[in-house]
Write a protein that holds these residues in place. Structure first.
Motif, short mmCIF file in Angstrom:
data_model
loop_
_atom_site.label_atom_id
_atom_site.label_comp_id
_atom_site.label_asym_id
_atom_site.label_seq_id
_atom_site.Cartn_x
_atom_site.Cartn_y
_atom_site.Cartn_z
N HIS A 65 13.79 11.95 -2.13
CA HIS A 65 14.86 11.43 -1.27
C HIS A 65 14.29 10.70 -0.06
CE1 HIS A 65 18.68 10.96 0.64
NE2 HIS A 65 18.28 11.64 1.69
N HIS A 66 13.25 11.26 0.52
CA HIS A 66 12.59 10.63 1.68
C HIS A 66 12.06 9.24 1.29
CE1 HIS A 66 9.98 10.39 5.23
NE2 HIS A 66 9.00 10.08 4.41
N VAL A 67 11.42 9.19 0.13
CA VAL A 67 10.87 7.92 -0.36
C VAL A 67 12.01 6.90 -0.57
CG1 VAL A 67 9.91 6.89 -2.49
CG2 VAL A 67 8.72 8.78 -1.35
N LEU A 76 0.84 -1.21 0.00
CA LEU A 76 0.00 0.00 0.00
C LEU A 76 0.87 1.25 0.00
CD1 LEU A 76 -2.70 -1.03 2.67
CD2 LEU A 76 -2.96 -1.04 0.20
N VAL A 77 1.92 1.24 0.82
CA VAL A 77 2.85 2.38 0.89
C VAL A 77 3.49 2.61 -0.48
CG1 VAL A 77 5.12 3.07 1.80
CG2 VAL A 77 3.32 2.29 3.37
N LEU A 78 3.94 1.55 -1.12
CA LEU A 78 4.59 1.69 -2.43
C LEU A 78 3.61 2.22 -3.48
CD1 LEU A 78 6.73 -1.59 -2.38
CD2 LEU A 78 7.58 0.74 -2.12
N HIS A 108 1.13 4.17 -2.90
CA HIS A 108 0.94 5.60 -2.62
C HIS A 108 2.15 6.41 -3.06
CE1 HIS A 108 -2.37 4.71 0.58
NE2 HIS A 108 -2.81 4.68 -0.65
N HIS A 109 3.34 5.87 -2.86
CA HIS A 109 4.54 6.60 -3.33
C HIS A 109 4.45 6.83 -4.84
CE1 HIS A 109 7.34 5.32 0.25
NE2 HIS A 109 6.40 6.18 0.60
N GLN A 110 4.01 5.83 -5.58
CA GLN A 110 3.93 5.98 -7.04
C GLN A 110 2.85 6.98 -7.43
OE1 GLN A 110 4.26 1.48 -7.69
NE2 GLN A 110 5.26 2.28 -9.51
N GLU A 170 14.82 6.75 1.04
CA GLU A 170 15.25 6.28 2.36
C GLU A 170 14.29 5.20 2.88
OE1 GLU A 170 17.31 9.99 4.61
OE2 GLU A 170 15.23 10.27 4.04
N GLU A 171 13.00 5.45 2.71
CA GLU A 171 12.01 4.48 3.19
C GLU A 171 12.12 3.16 2.42
OE1 GLU A 171 8.44 7.38 4.80
OE2 GLU A 171 8.24 6.53 2.80
N GLU A 172 12.19 3.27 1.09
CA GLU A 172 12.19 2.05 0.27
C GLU A 172 13.56 1.36 0.27
OE1 GLU A 172 10.73 3.09 -3.61
OE2 GLU A 172 8.78 3.75 -2.84
N GLY A 204 -2.55 12.52 3.39
CA GLY A 204 -3.16 11.25 3.81
C GLY A 204 -2.12 10.17 4.02
N HIS A 205 -1.19 10.09 3.09
CA HIS A 205 -0.13 9.09 3.18
C HIS A 205 0.78 9.36 4.38
CE1 HIS A 205 3.25 6.56 2.02
NE2 HIS A 205 4.03 7.61 2.00
N SER A 206 1.17 10.62 4.57
CA SER A 206 2.12 10.92 5.65
C SER A 206 1.47 10.74 7.02
CB SER A 206 2.70 12.33 5.49
OG SER A 206 1.69 13.30 5.60
N GLU A 220 11.43 15.04 8.20
CA GLU A 220 11.35 15.28 6.75
C GLU A 220 9.90 15.50 6.31
OE1 GLU A 220 15.37 12.82 5.38
OE2 GLU A 220 13.43 11.81 5.31
N GLN A 221 8.99 14.72 6.87
CA GLN A 221 7.59 14.89 6.45
C GLN A 221 7.00 16.19 6.99
OE1 GLN A 221 6.22 10.51 5.09
NE2 GLN A 221 5.19 11.29 6.90
N SER A 222 7.41 16.62 8.18
CA SER A 222 6.95 17.92 8.68
C SER A 222 7.44 19.04 7.78
CB SER A 222 7.47 18.16 10.11
OG SER A 222 6.96 17.19 10.97
N ALA A 248 -0.81 8.58 7.75
CA ALA A 248 -0.88 7.13 8.00
C ALA A 248 0.50 6.59 8.40
CB ALA A 248 -1.42 6.41 6.76
N GLU A 249 1.55 7.08 7.75
CA GLU A 249 2.89 6.63 8.13
C GLU A 249 3.24 7.11 9.54
OE1 GLU A 249 5.40 6.08 4.01
OE2 GLU A 249 5.56 7.99 5.05
N GLU A 250 2.90 8.36 9.83
CA GLU A 250 3.28 8.93 11.13
C GLU A 250 2.52 8.27 12.28
OE1 GLU A 250 2.78 13.14 10.47
OE2 GLU A 250 4.30 13.10 8.91
FE FE2 Z 1 6.21 7.24 2.49
#
Ligand code: FE2
Length: 203
Positions: free
Chosen positions: A138-140, A39-41, A43-45, A142-144, A76-78, A104-106, A80-82
């Motif tokens: 860049h954040h994405v 689901l995260v991937l 949303h990233h796309q 790091e996550e992936e 919405g995505h951030s 980074e998300q803030s 849910a991650e947070e």
């Molecule tokens: Fe993410």
């Protein structure tokens, strides 16, 4: 320049396109159909496509619509991650990754807010948009690249199930009633019940 600005100002992602593609392929290989990572991937796309749509809009009205769509997805995505994924990073001993991810998300939220005050057809707008896109890319990465793949390996199966349910729940809470409410939830996730209460996941 505030700390937040500095985080976003470092816009040129140090990694190459090839490295990003490689990281994504590995993360996809680690994900299972319908789980939190898939689901995260997805949303990233969708977020990447939404950045392209904003940039390629040719008039103020359509750019405004595209920006609204991007902001809805990003927030919405951030959220849910947070609420769900980053606490799991802490649970598995990765406080450093978690703190960096929240920061980074803030920063991205601050810059998306400031973007709203710029003339959508100005160069300043396009510059800020590109800064945000670079920081998010860049954040994405790091996550992936490792944070989430490590998490996928470290967490117990029951925790993975809970993460999938809760990630989907938080994303739906933010996007419900919007076009994202039509977001196609993979069947495994949509059939899922809350592991604590037994309630069915709402989409
Ligand atoms: Fe993410």
């Amino acid at each position: 320049m505030s700390l937040m600005d500095k985080v976003v100002a470092a816009v040129t992602p140090p990694e190459s396109e090839e490295q990003r593609a490689e990281a994504r392929a590995k993360a996809r290989a680690a994900a299972m159909e319908g789980d939190w990572l898939s689901l995260v991937l997805d949303h990233h796309q969708q977020i990447e496509a939404a950045f392209v749509a904003v940039k390629s809009a040719t008039d103020a009205a359509s750019r405004g619509d595209a920006q609204e769509h991007l902001a809805l997805l990003l927030t919405g995505h951030s959220i849910a991650e947070e609420a769900v994924i980053y606490p799991a990073l802490v649970k598995t001993g990765e406080e450093g990754h978690s703190t960096k991810a929240y920061t980074e998300q803030s920063a991205a939220k601050v810059q998306m807010g400031l973007l709203e005050d710029l003339d959508p057809m100005s160069q300043d707008y396009l510059d800020k948009l590109e800064h945000i896109r670079g920081a998010v890319a860049h954040h994405v990465y790091e996550e992936e690249g490792n944070w989430f793949v490590d998490l996928k390996q470290k967490l117990a199966p029951a925790d993975q199930t809970k993460l999938t349910f809760r990630y989907q729940q938080e994303f739906s809470r933010y996007t419900r009633g919007s076009e994202e409410d039509e977001f196609e939830v993979p069947s495994a996730a949509s059939r899922m019940h809350d592991p604590l209460t037994g309630a069915k996941a709402k989409n």
